[in-house]
Enzyme design. Sequence first.
Site, PDB file in Angstrom:
ATOM      1  N   GLY A   1      29.128  27.665  42.875  1.00  0.00           N
ATOM      2  CA  GLY A   1      30.324  27.505  42.075  1.00  0.00           C
ATOM      3  C   GLY A   1      31.539  27.380  42.977  1.00  0.00           C
ATOM      4  O   GLY A   1      31.455  26.917  44.113  1.00  0.00           O
ATOM      5  N   ILE A   2      32.680  27.819  42.458  1.00  0.00           N
ATOM      6  CA  ILE A   2      33.907  27.729  43.228  1.00  0.00           C
ATOM      7  C   ILE A   2      34.554  29.109  43.301  1.00  0.00           C
ATOM      8  O   ILE A   2      34.381  29.938  42.397  1.00  0.00           O
ATOM      9  CB  ILE A   2      34.871  26.709  42.599  1.00  0.00           C
ATOM     10  N   GLY A   3      35.267  29.362  44.386  1.00  0.00           N
ATOM     11  CA  GLY A   3      35.940  30.642  44.518  1.00  0.00           C
ATOM     12  C   GLY A   3      35.508  31.394  45.755  1.00  0.00           C
ATOM     13  O   GLY A   3      34.814  30.870  46.635  1.00  0.00           O
ATOM     14  N   ALA A   4      35.901  32.651  45.812  1.00  0.00           N
ATOM     15  CA  ALA A   4      35.706  33.442  47.019  1.00  0.00           C
ATOM     16  C   ALA A   4      34.232  33.685  47.331  1.00  0.00           C
ATOM     17  O   ALA A   4      33.799  33.549  48.486  1.00  0.00           O
ATOM     18  CB  ALA A   4      36.445  34.773  46.889  1.00  0.00           C
TER      19      ALA A   4
ATOM     20  N   GLU B   1      26.774  21.362  40.234  1.00  0.00           N
ATOM     21  CA  GLU B   1      27.704  20.733  39.289  1.00  0.00           C
ATOM     22  C   GLU B   1      28.997  20.354  40.001  1.00  0.00           C
ATOM     23  O   GLU B   1      29.660  19.399  39.619  1.00  0.00           O
ATOM     24  CB  GLU B   1      27.980  21.637  38.102  1.00  0.00           C
TER      25      GLU B   1
ATOM     26  N   GLY C   1      28.015  26.030  33.796  1.00  0.00           N
ATOM     27  CA  GLY C   1      26.673  25.586  34.152  1.00  0.00           C
ATOM     28  C   GLY C   1      25.782  26.672  34.696  1.00  0.00           C
ATOM     29  O   GLY C   1      24.702  26.378  35.225  1.00  0.00           O
TER      30      GLY C   1
END
Length: 428
Positions: free
Chosen positions: A212-215, A235, A333
Site C-alpha cells: 500500500g502507501i504510507g509509512a 494496486e 484492495g
Amino acid sequence: MGVKQPKYVTAEEAIRQIKNGDRVAVGHACGEPRALTSAFGAYMSEVKDVEFVHMVGMGDSIHCTPEAVGHARLNSLFLGAKDRVAFTEGRADYTPRYFSQIPALFEKGMLVTDVALVQVSKPDRHGYVSFGVSVDYSMAAAKAAKIKIAQVNSYMPRCHGECFMHISEFDFVVEQDTPLIELKRPELSEVELAIGKNCAALIEDGSTLQLGIGALPDAVLSSLHGKKDLGIHSEMFSDGVLELVEAGVVTNSKKTLHPGKFVATFLMGTNKLYQFVDDNPALYMASVDYTNDPYIIAKNDKMVSINACVQVDLQGQVCSESVGPRQVSGTGGQVDFVRGASMSKGGLSIIAITSTKREGSRIVPFLDEGAAVTTPRNDVGCIVTEYGVADLRGQTLRERARRLINIAHPDFRAELQTEWERRFLMQW
C-alpha cells in the site's frame, strides 16, 4: 463518415454540462482532473443535488465543503483526509465495496453516471490517450458515463497497458496543463522501521509484492535491499519502489505473470515517479477489476501482500477502515490481495500494524463496538508488529490468540492474557 470529434472547450464551458441531480464520477487520487474540479467551484452555486462519486480526493474537494451543502454531495468509495471530515460532519456518504468490484458499479448500472470527469495524457499520433496514473475505476466510469469529459494534460504520463481510449470517444475535451498532485514520502519512526524488518524477513528472493502507501509500506521497502529479483504486482506503488529498482533489487524477472513488468492500477508519488513511468514499456497499467482480481493475483507465484490496519482482535479479525462505527477510510484492495496472495503458490499475506495507538493497544480482545471487519479471520495470514510475527494460518482460536498476545506491546500483554485465560482455560 469520419470519426466523431469531441468539442474542445474551456474547463468553465465543460463543467456546465453538469445539471441538477446529476451523478458525476471523478478520476481518482493523483489523477484527479483539477482543471475541471476547480472550475466546478465557480459553477457550484448554480446547481442543486449533484452527487460526486470518487475514491480518494487529493485536490481541493470543493464538493466536500460546507458551502456545497444543497448543491453537491460526495458519495465516497474510500474516504481520504478531506472526505473524512465531510463524512464525519454529515456532508458526505460512503459506499463500501472491494476495490476490484468498483468498475462493475458503473458498468452494470448500479451507479448510473451522468457525467465523468477524468484526466488523460495528450493523444498519440493515432489519437489514443492514456489514463496515466489513474486507470483503476476511472476508465470504466468514463466509458459508462452519458457525457464523457477529459482534461488533456501534458503532465500526465503516457503509461502503457490496457489503459487507453481514443480521443473521439470523449464528448468534451479541455486542454489544460496542470502539474500532477504529488505525494511526498513520509518520515519513518524506529517502530515503523522495526516492523519493516520483521516483514522483510518473511519475503523470499523472487517474490512478487503488493504494498500500500504510507509509512509502513515504505518501511518494508527500506528493509529489502538485501533481496534479489523481486517483482511488483500491486494496486499501486510509489517512489519507494524506485530505490529498489535503482539498487537492482526489483527486476520483475522471476514473475510468473507479466514477467519483466510492473503491474498496477494507479500511482501516487513525486514527479520522479511520474517521469519513470512515462512511456515506459516495463509498466503495465490496467483496470482494477483486472489487477485486483484475486484469481489474477494468484497467478503470481510467491505473491506477498503487505497491508496495514487499525485493530486486530484475538480471533484474528482485522479492522482497517473504521474506529468503532466511525468510518475513517475504506475497504480498498486489502481483501483482494489477501485472498490472491493466499491462493498463490508459495504466497503469503501480511497485515502490518504498530502495537499501540494513542488510546492503547491495537491488538485487542474484541474489536471496538461497531467496527467493520475488513479482513475476516478465515483469510488472515500473518500479523506483524515491531515485536514480531504471529502466523495465524492453520491455528486454533486458542493458539492464534496466544500468538497475537506475544507480539502485542508488553504494557498490554497482562490484560490480554487475562482475557485469553477467561476465554479458553474455562473450556478445559
